[in-house]
Design a protein around this motif. Structure first.
Motif, short mmCIF file in Angstrom:
data_model
loop_
_atom_site.label_atom_id
_atom_site.label_comp_id
_atom_site.label_asym_id
_atom_site.label_seq_id
_atom_site.Cartn_x
_atom_site.Cartn_y
_atom_site.Cartn_z
N LEU A 297 4.88 -4.06 -6.51
CA LEU A 297 5.96 -5.03 -6.43
C LEU A 297 6.62 -5.07 -5.06
N CYS A 298 6.02 -4.37 -4.09
CA CYS A 298 6.59 -4.39 -2.75
C CYS A 298 6.42 -5.76 -2.10
N MET B 101 12.41 12.34 -16.29
CA MET B 101 13.30 11.23 -15.98
C MET B 101 13.39 11.03 -14.47
N PRO B 102 13.48 9.78 -14.01
CA PRO B 102 13.57 9.51 -12.57
C PRO B 102 14.95 9.82 -12.00
N CYS B 103 14.95 10.40 -10.80
CA CYS B 103 16.19 10.64 -10.06
C CYS B 103 16.35 9.66 -8.90
N ARG B 104 15.24 9.31 -8.28
CA ARG B 104 15.24 8.40 -7.15
C ARG B 104 13.94 7.58 -7.15
N TYR B 105 14.02 6.35 -6.63
CA TYR B 105 12.86 5.50 -6.44
C TYR B 105 12.70 5.20 -4.95
N ALA B 106 11.47 4.93 -4.52
CA ALA B 106 11.23 4.51 -3.14
C ALA B 106 9.97 3.67 -3.08
N GLY B 107 9.93 2.69 -2.20
CA GLY B 107 8.74 1.86 -2.05
C GLY B 107 8.86 1.00 -0.81
N ARG B 108 7.73 0.62 -0.26
CA ARG B 108 7.74 -0.29 0.89
C ARG B 108 6.40 -0.99 1.00
N LYS B 109 6.39 -2.09 1.76
CA LYS B 109 5.15 -2.81 2.02
C LYS B 109 4.32 -2.07 3.07
N LEU B 110 3.01 -2.26 3.00
CA LEU B 110 2.13 -1.77 4.05
C LEU B 110 2.17 -2.74 5.23
N ASN B 111 2.09 -2.19 6.43
CA ASN B 111 2.02 -3.07 7.60
C ASN B 111 0.58 -3.54 7.81
N SER C 202 -1.06 0.49 -3.64
CA SER C 202 -1.83 -0.70 -3.98
C SER C 202 -2.41 -1.25 -2.68
N ASP C 203 -2.97 -2.44 -2.73
CA ASP C 203 -3.54 -3.02 -1.51
C ASP C 203 -2.48 -3.65 -0.61
N ARG C 204 -1.21 -3.56 -1.03
CA ARG C 204 -0.16 -4.17 -0.21
C ARG C 204 1.10 -3.32 -0.08
N GLY C 205 1.22 -2.23 -0.86
CA GLY C 205 2.44 -1.44 -0.80
C GLY C 205 2.21 -0.02 -1.28
N ILE C 206 3.22 0.83 -1.05
CA ILE C 206 3.21 2.21 -1.54
C ILE C 206 4.52 2.47 -2.27
N GLY C 207 4.46 3.36 -3.24
CA GLY C 207 5.65 3.67 -4.01
C GLY C 207 5.68 5.14 -4.40
N ALA C 208 6.88 5.65 -4.66
CA ALA C 208 7.05 7.03 -5.07
C ALA C 208 8.30 7.14 -5.93
N TYR D 37 -6.43 0.45 5.80
CA TYR D 37 -6.81 1.82 5.47
C TYR D 37 -7.73 1.83 4.26
N SER D 38 -8.54 2.87 4.14
CA SER D 38 -9.34 3.07 2.93
C SER D 38 -8.42 3.41 1.77
N ALA D 39 -8.95 3.35 0.54
CA ALA D 39 -8.14 3.63 -0.65
C ALA D 39 -7.55 5.03 -0.59
N VAL D 40 -8.35 6.02 -0.21
CA VAL D 40 -7.86 7.39 -0.17
C VAL D 40 -6.79 7.56 0.92
N GLU D 41 -6.92 6.83 2.03
CA GLU D 41 -5.90 6.91 3.08
C GLU D 41 -4.59 6.29 2.62
#
Length: 211
Positions: free
Chosen positions: A210-211, A115-125, A98-104, A131-135
């Motif tokens: 939601l980061c 079914m999910p085994c693990r979640y991960a996410g963090r805010k962008l610095n 998103s414009d403020r975080g990344i998730g996987a 960064y551009s959208a593709v970046e």
């Protein structure tokens, strides 16, 4: 089976949500698991009430919302919502930015359902938010692979993203030095990149927003 809080990353760390768009992201994620959450409608109605037409964009988070979120977090950290990774089965990594975080999210098929085994996410610095959208989407993809590296090394897996241009990270020439650096970092892994509709990417999308 219950996994530790550190394995649930952002989902178990969610607290008060401040805006309607955050509540919508949460409901989008939860809706994917509605068949696995007992009394889904009753548990989520406090969130739906925050989205009533005409209500302010800044929501009034209540005790009812907090109680529902805590119960949902307990359910999301328990089987069958999270499954134990089985190293002999194929892994799928879905990512989103998103414009403020990344998730996987790390996924495996169980009973014909991913079914999910693990979640991960963090805010962008502060640098990454420019960064551009593709970046940002490429960063999310690399973040997911790195986060779940211990499950993916020496195995062939699938990367899924709702951002179609990312397919060139494996098969084409990245457009700039940053993307080239990430493409090179991924060369040690064996994977296919598959484009999926945004409607299928609710796990990673919610984590990034939601980061």
């Amino acid at each position: 089976m219950t996994l530790g809080q550190n394995k649930l990353d952002k989902i178990l760390n969610l607290a008060v949500l401040a805006k309607k768009k955050d509540v919508r992201s949460l409901l989008g994620l939860l809706n994917y698991y509605r068949h696995f959450i007992p009394n889904f409608a009753a548990l989520t109605y406090p969130f739906s009430d925050l989205l009533v037409k005409g209500s302010p964009e800044k929501v009034q988070w209540s005790t009812r919302c907090d109680d529902s979120l805590r119960e949902i977090q307990r359910l999301l950290s328990s089987s069958p919502i999270l499954v134990i990774p089985y190293m002999r089965k194929h892994f799928i990594v879905r990512s989103d930015a998103s414009d403020r975080g990344i998730g996987a999210v790390l996924l495996q098929e169980k009973g014909g359902i991913l079914m999910p085994c693990r979640y991960a996410g963090r805010k962008l610095n502060r640098k990454e938010v420019r960064y551009s959208a593709v970046e940002r989407e490429a960063l999310a993809l690399v973040f997911g692979v790195t986060k779940f590296q211990r499950f993916l090394t020496f195995k062939h897996f699938t990367l899924q993203s709702d951002h179609k241009p990312l397919s060139y990270l494996k098969s084409g020439a990245p457009k700039n030095v940053r993307l080239m650096r990430w493409a090179l970092a991924l060369q040690e892994f064996s994977f296919d990149i598959v484009h999926i509709p945004g409607s299928d990417n609710v796990h990673a999308d919610a984590l990034s927003r939601l980061c």
